[in-house]
Design an enzyme around this catalytic site. Structure first.
Site, PDB file in Angstrom:
ATOM      1  N   CYS A   6      40.668   2.232  35.120  1.00 36.93           N
ATOM      2  CA  CYS A   6      41.539   1.074  35.346  1.00 36.93           C
ATOM      3  C   CYS A   6      42.154   0.571  34.036  1.00 36.93           C
ATOM      4  O   CYS A   6      41.604   0.797  32.962  1.00 36.93           O
ATOM      5  CB  CYS A   6      40.741  -0.052  35.969  1.00 36.93           C
ATOM      6  SG  CYS A   6      39.864   0.432  37.445  1.00 36.93           S
ATOM      7  N   ARG A  30      45.613   6.828  31.860  1.00 34.80           N
ATOM      8  CA  ARG A  30      44.167   6.688  32.052  1.00 34.80           C
ATOM      9  C   ARG A  30      43.737   7.129  33.442  1.00 34.80           C
ATOM     10  O   ARG A  30      42.551   7.337  33.680  1.00 34.80           O
ATOM     11  CB  ARG A  30      43.755   5.231  31.821  1.00 34.80           C
ATOM     12  CG  ARG A  30      44.039   4.752  30.412  1.00 34.80           C
ATOM     13  CD  ARG A  30      43.685   3.307  30.252  1.00 34.80           C
ATOM     14  NE  ARG A  30      42.264   3.080  30.325  1.00 34.80           N
ATOM     15  CZ  ARG A  30      41.430   3.149  29.291  1.00 34.80           C
ATOM     16  NH1 ARG A  30      41.891   3.465  28.100  1.00 34.80           N
ATOM     17  NH2 ARG A  30      40.145   2.923  29.440  1.00 34.80           N
ATOM     18  N   TRP A  49      41.623   2.376  39.518  1.00 30.12           N
ATOM     19  CA  TRP A  49      41.034   3.665  39.888  1.00 30.12           C
ATOM     20  C   TRP A  49      39.861   3.309  40.801  1.00 30.12           C
ATOM     21  O   TRP A  49      38.890   2.693  40.360  1.00 30.12           O
ATOM     22  CB  TRP A  49      40.559   4.401  38.641  1.00 30.12           C
ATOM     23  CG  TRP A  49      40.135   5.817  38.870  1.00 30.12           C
ATOM     24  CD1 TRP A  49      40.945   6.924  38.899  1.00 30.12           C
ATOM     25  CD2 TRP A  49      38.808   6.295  39.073  1.00 30.12           C
ATOM     26  NE1 TRP A  49      40.190   8.052  39.109  1.00 30.12           N
ATOM     27  CE2 TRP A  49      38.871   7.698  39.217  1.00 30.12           C
ATOM     28  CE3 TRP A  49      37.547   5.679  39.147  1.00 30.12           C
ATOM     29  CZ2 TRP A  49      37.749   8.489  39.439  1.00 30.12           C
ATOM     30  CZ3 TRP A  49      36.426   6.473  39.372  1.00 30.12           C
ATOM     31  CH2 TRP A  49      36.539   7.857  39.510  1.00 30.12           C
ATOM     32  N   ASN A 103      38.375  -4.606  34.982  1.00 29.88           N
ATOM     33  CA  ASN A 103      37.914  -3.231  34.754  1.00 29.88           C
ATOM     34  C   ASN A 103      36.394  -3.256  34.728  1.00 29.88           C
ATOM     35  O   ASN A 103      35.804  -4.174  34.151  1.00 29.88           O
ATOM     36  CB  ASN A 103      38.382  -2.713  33.394  1.00 29.88           C
ATOM     37  CG  ASN A 103      39.861  -2.413  33.364  1.00 29.88           C
ATOM     38  OD1 ASN A 103      40.547  -2.555  34.366  1.00 29.88           O
ATOM     39  ND2 ASN A 103      40.355  -2.002  32.204  1.00 29.88           N
ATOM     40  N   GLY A 104      35.771  -2.241  35.306  1.00 31.08           N
ATOM     41  CA  GLY A 104      34.304  -2.173  35.271  1.00 31.08           C
ATOM     42  C   GLY A 104      33.719  -2.260  36.663  1.00 31.08           C
ATOM     43  O   GLY A 104      34.428  -2.095  37.663  1.00 31.08           O
ATOM     44  N   GLU A 145      34.867  26.013  29.091  1.00 27.77           N
ATOM     45  CA  GLU A 145      35.967  25.088  28.823  1.00 27.77           C
ATOM     46  C   GLU A 145      37.266  25.601  29.471  1.00 27.77           C
ATOM     47  O   GLU A 145      38.032  24.827  30.047  1.00 27.77           O
ATOM     48  CB  GLU A 145      36.134  24.907  27.304  1.00 27.77           C
ATOM     49  CG  GLU A 145      37.312  24.062  26.873  1.00 27.77           C
ATOM     50  CD  GLU A 145      37.349  22.641  27.451  1.00 27.77           C
ATOM     51  OE1 GLU A 145      36.367  22.206  28.069  1.00 27.77           O
ATOM     52  OE2 GLU A 145      38.403  22.006  27.320  1.00 27.77           O
ATOM     53  N   LYS A 150      39.430  23.495  32.234  1.00 24.72           N
ATOM     54  CA  LYS A 150      40.856  23.175  32.034  1.00 24.72           C
ATOM     55  C   LYS A 150      41.658  23.620  33.254  1.00 24.72           C
ATOM     56  O   LYS A 150      42.485  22.885  33.760  1.00 24.72           O
ATOM     57  CB  LYS A 150      41.405  23.922  30.828  1.00 24.72           C
ATOM     58  CG  LYS A 150      41.455  23.400  29.455  1.00 24.72           C
ATOM     59  CD  LYS A 150      41.801  22.033  29.083  1.00 24.72           C
ATOM     60  CE  LYS A 150      40.900  20.965  29.597  1.00 24.72           C
ATOM     61  NZ  LYS A 150      40.064  20.291  28.654  1.00 24.72           N
ATOM     62  N   GLU A 165      40.866  21.482  36.517  1.00 22.11           N
ATOM     63  CA  GLU A 165      41.244  20.063  36.549  1.00 22.11           C
ATOM     64  C   GLU A 165      42.752  19.852  36.623  1.00 22.11           C
ATOM     65  O   GLU A 165      43.193  18.874  37.211  1.00 22.11           O
ATOM     66  CB  GLU A 165      40.612  19.257  35.412  1.00 22.11           C
ATOM     67  CG  GLU A 165      41.137  19.499  34.039  1.00 22.11           C
ATOM     68  CD  GLU A 165      40.467  18.603  32.979  1.00 22.11           C
ATOM     69  OE1 GLU A 165      40.074  17.485  33.285  1.00 22.11           O
ATOM     70  OE2 GLU A 165      40.363  19.070  31.830  1.00 22.11           O
ATOM     71  N   HIS A 183      24.435  39.461  38.671  1.00 29.25           N
ATOM     72  CA  HIS A 183      23.370  38.749  39.386  1.00 29.25           C
ATOM     73  C   HIS A 183      23.932  37.860  40.489  1.00 29.25           C
ATOM     74  O   HIS A 183      23.212  37.001  41.002  1.00 29.25           O
ATOM     75  CB  HIS A 183      22.539  37.927  38.395  1.00 29.25           C
ATOM     76  CG  HIS A 183      21.863  38.772  37.359  1.00 29.25           C
ATOM     77  ND1 HIS A 183      20.828  39.635  37.666  1.00 29.25           N
ATOM     78  CD2 HIS A 183      22.107  38.928  36.036  1.00 29.25           C
ATOM     79  CE1 HIS A 183      20.450  40.267  36.564  1.00 29.25           C
ATOM     80  NE2 HIS A 183      21.218  39.858  35.565  1.00 29.25           N
ATOM     81  N   LYS A 240      41.255   9.248  32.418  1.00 30.77           N
ATOM     82  CA  LYS A 240      41.126   9.656  31.016  1.00 30.77           C
ATOM     83  C   LYS A 240      39.807   9.165  30.431  1.00 30.77           C
ATOM     84  O   LYS A 240      39.149   9.883  29.696  1.00 30.77           O
ATOM     85  CB  LYS A 240      42.309   9.101  30.221  1.00 30.77           C
ATOM     86  CG  LYS A 240      42.348   9.564  28.772  1.00 30.77           C
ATOM     87  CD  LYS A 240      42.631  11.042  28.671  1.00 30.77           C
ATOM     88  CE  LYS A 240      42.543  11.575  27.258  1.00 30.77           C
ATOM     89  NZ  LYS A 240      42.376  13.036  27.224  1.00 30.77           N
TER      90      LYS A 240
HETATM   91  O1  M6R Z   1      35.983  10.675  26.522  1.00 30.13           O
HETATM   92  P1  M6R Z   1      34.914  11.711  26.708  1.00 30.13           P
HETATM   93  O2  M6R Z   1      35.031  12.835  25.764  1.00 30.13           O
HETATM   94  O3  M6R Z   1      33.540  11.095  26.692  1.00 30.13           O
HETATM   95  O4  M6R Z   1      35.158  12.266  28.162  1.00 30.13           O
HETATM   96  C1  M6R Z   1      34.305  13.213  28.735  1.00 30.13           C
HETATM   97  C2  M6R Z   1      34.953  13.868  29.935  1.00 30.13           C
HETATM   98  O5  M6R Z   1      35.238  12.902  30.916  1.00 30.13           O
HETATM   99  C3  M6R Z   1      36.251  14.595  29.557  1.00 30.13           C
HETATM  100  O6  M6R Z   1      36.021  15.541  28.565  1.00 30.13           O
HETATM  101  C4  M6R Z   1      36.840  15.291  30.796  1.00 30.13           C
HETATM  102  O7  M6R Z   1      36.021  16.326  31.198  1.00 30.13           O
HETATM  103  C5  M6R Z   1      38.257  15.768  30.483  1.00 30.13           C
HETATM  104  N1  M6R Z   1      39.122  15.476  31.583  1.00 30.13           N
HETATM  105  C6  M6R Z   1      38.343  17.209  30.195  1.00 30.13           C
HETATM  106  O8  M6R Z   1      39.627  17.671  29.985  1.00 30.13           O
END
Ligand code: M6R
Length: 616
Positions: free
Chosen positions: A2, A27, A74, A100-101, A489, A493, A496, A512, A611
């Site tokens: 948010c 965000r 959010w 927020n929160g 990773e 990527k 997502e 396996h 974000k």
């Molecule tokens: O801000 P942070 O690095 O703590 O965030 C962790 C994850 O939420 C963040 O890396 C998320 O997986 C990203 N969307 C990856 O691209």
């Protein structure tokens, strides 16, 4: 997640709020709204969907007024809908709140408020705050009256809240005033020539001012067109410190690139150079901000790296380096698990918390837990003054600058470089590596900036591989050693931002189970760079190829053998294995982005993602 923005001054508030909300879009959110003081009444406009849709509706209402608050939501409590979007109002509709929160005791508070005659109109936890303020200010159905003004009413109401909050509140009973306060959620307040601003993220106020106050937990600010007053949790006036924001507004612009993700991928050579600057002094590794002597570092006998998502993957790579160079046993854990375990922590345990945003709720909770248990905590973060930075014993900043795209790219590379530096520092303090060896690796690390530039200069092979994969329904990423972590990773990527299902496996694990997935044309993306396990990876690729897989190999320049086993080869410059994550992750970022673009996905703001993940 948010976002909050608020303005009171001499200009029309609605355009200022909408501009601020647009800056906060990165965000992640699913609905948005604003409340503007128009004459003697609060006008609230909310919409499910994008800020542009909200702006359209606001234009329709032709809102006028110079004080207001806005929010991007959010969803946590209650589905994304107009009724659940913020701002939320009191029974009388003269108090509006954005939040927020998460208010953990909201269910009890709702019951209480309902019993006292309040009508709650949404499914959210936030709405209780508007009604609590109403009660504290003596205009409630129950008629209680304690507070003398909005600031006092907010202070009293916030004492009832369990959980986390960043709040901005405005009321028709005190026109032109916004009260803001926080606990565990960032709030930034700033003053400009045209008025007073509040936001949950500096990016939303940067156009107006670079000199801001980061509120501390429990502090309140009272914004009016004339100025800003600050109070502590007891209502006593305070004079907090101002912070100057030095990063440029152009981080919030695409600079000619079609999306922020591509722009940020291209910034990576600069990130490597900036993160390394000043770390090798007179031939010695130095990271002063860690605030630990070489003798203290030498005592460390166990390391935990805690993080989430992409940052967790950086941790997996750090483990390899710390164990191999500094010979310290290292475990890497997702923060959401670590915080509920009972890990073995002693005063000689080092916990390294990695977080781009520095706000991730699980990582923060894990830091607090580790410190209570007696560990020394180092934070690795991209955001100056963020909660992770503030709550750690020492911090390394990744110098990536603000990252706007939800998918972490440049901050990941900044984390890898920082963790490499940390591993070298530990090796130096422990006397496990010769200094000339450390200096050599440092130089090679610096060279990766130019190597990444070369990768970025020709993306044709990546584009071609993306075209081959675009219609797949699933993909496997494989590698061994460092390559296994890079594969994870790469898979994250891809899934997502392109919504294409992807999994990562240590290549030796394929037989396996996952090999059962492979049939004609199934994409297998392999990290097949030169290393001690290269031949093993090639054998695993042959097994996949024999079953019809479409093989995309990330390989080292000069490797002609690999073309016999792969349908598409993406060459990257030769680096030592320990540094291969830095170079190999770049084509994987580009591959994921190209596939996402070809699949017509919103690369910068993928669905359902935020974000900063500031809730558990
Ligand atoms: O801000 P942070 O690095 O703590 O965030 C962790 C994850 O939420 C963040 O890396 C998320 O997986 C990203 N969307 C990856 O691209």
């Amino acid at each position: 997640m948010c976002g909050i923005v608020g303005y009171t001054g001499t200009n029309e508030a609605a355009p200022v709020l909408l501009d601020g909300l647009a800056k906060l879009e990165y965000r992640g959110y699913d609905s948005a709204g604003i409340a503007v003081m128009e004459g003697d009444a609060l006008q609230v406009v909310r919409r499910r969907g994008k800020v542009a849709e909200l702006a359209h509706t606001v234009g329709h209402f032709a809102l006028t007024g110079t004080c207001g608050i806005g929010h991007t939501r959010w969803a946590t409590h209650g589905r994304p809908s107009e009724a659940n979007a913020h701002p939320h109002s009191s029974c009388a509709g003269d108090i509006a709140v954005v939040h927020n929160g998460i208010i953990e005791n909201f269910a009890d508070l709702r019951d209480e408020l309902a019993q006292r005659g309040h009508t709650l109109r949404s499914e959210t936890d936030t709405e209780v705050i508007a009604h609590l303020i109403e009660e504290a200010w003596g205009a409630s159905p129950s008629g209680s009256s304690e507070a003398s003004g909005l600031a006092e009413a907010v202070r009293i109401a916030s004492m009832r809240l369990v959980g986390s909050y960043g709040l901005a509140v405005t009321s028709a009973r005190e026109p032109g005033v916004i009260i803001t306060t926080r606990r565990d959620m960032p709030i930034i307040v700033g003053r400009a020539a045209d008025g007073s601003y509040v936001a949950s993220d500096a990016i939303a106020v940067l156009r107006a001012t670079r000199d801001v106050v980061y509120l501390e937990d429990g502090q309140l600010a009272r914004l009016s067109p004339e100025g800003i007053e600050y109070f502590d949790g007891h209502g006593k006036t305070i004079a907090p410190q101002t912070t100057h924001i030095s990063w440029d507004m152009d981080v919030a612009e695409k600079g000619g690139y079609p999306d922020f993700m591509l722009k940020e991928i291209h910034e990576q050579p600069r990130v490597i150079r900036d993160t390394l600057a000043g770390r090798l002094v007179s031939g010695h590794m130095e990271i002063d901000e860690l605030d630990m002597t070489s003798e203290e570092l030498n005592l460390i006998d166990r390391v935990y790296v805690i993080a989430c998502g992409t940052s967790y993957h950086a941790g997996l790579i750090a483990k390899e380096m710390i164990e191999s160079w500094a010979r310290i046993p290292t475990e890497v854990e997702v923060a959401s698990e670590f915080r509920y375990r009972n890990p073995i922590i002693t005063p000689t345990t080092l916990v390294v918390a990695v977080s781009q945003s520095g706000e991730t709720a699980d990582t923060l909770a894990a830091i607090r837990d580790a410190r209570i248990k007696g560990a020394r905590v180092f934070g690795i973060t991209n955001v100056l003054g963020s909660p992770v930075a503030r709550e750690s014993d020492g911090v390394i900043y990744t110098k990536a600058n603000k990252e706007i795209a939800v998918a972490s790219t440049k901050s990941f590379l900044g984390q890898l470089v920082s963790l490499t530096l940390l591993a070298l520092l530990l090796a130096q303090s422990k006397g496990k590596m010769r200094m000339n060896q450390i200096r050599l690796i440092f130089r090679e690390l610096a060279d990766t900036a130019e190597q990444v530039e070369r990768i970025l200069s020709d993306q044709s092979a990546i584009e071609e591989a993306a075209r081959a994969c675009v219609n797949a329904t699933s993909a496997l990423f494989v590698g061994r050693g460092m390559g296994a972590a890079i594969a994870r990773e790469g898979a994250l990527k891809l899934k997502e931002i392109s919504y294409l299902h992807a999994e990562a496996y240590a290549a030796g694990e394929m037989k396996h189970g996952p090999i059962a997935l492979i049939d004609e044309g199934f994409p297998v993306i392999a990290i097949a760079t030169q290393s001690a396990v290269y031949e093993k990876v090639v054998s695993n690729l042959q097994e996949a190829k024999a079953r019809g897989a479409l093989i995309v190999a990330i390989a080292t320049e000069g490797d002609e053998e690999i073309v016999k086993h792969a349908d598409h080869v993406i060459y990257i410059p030769k680096v030592r294995d320990a540094l291969s994550p830095i170079t190999a992750s770049v084509p994987l970022q580009l591959l994921a982005r190209s596939i996402a673009v070809m699949r017509d996905c919103d690369v910068d703001q993928p669905r359902n993602l935020a974000k900063s993940v500031t809730v558990e």
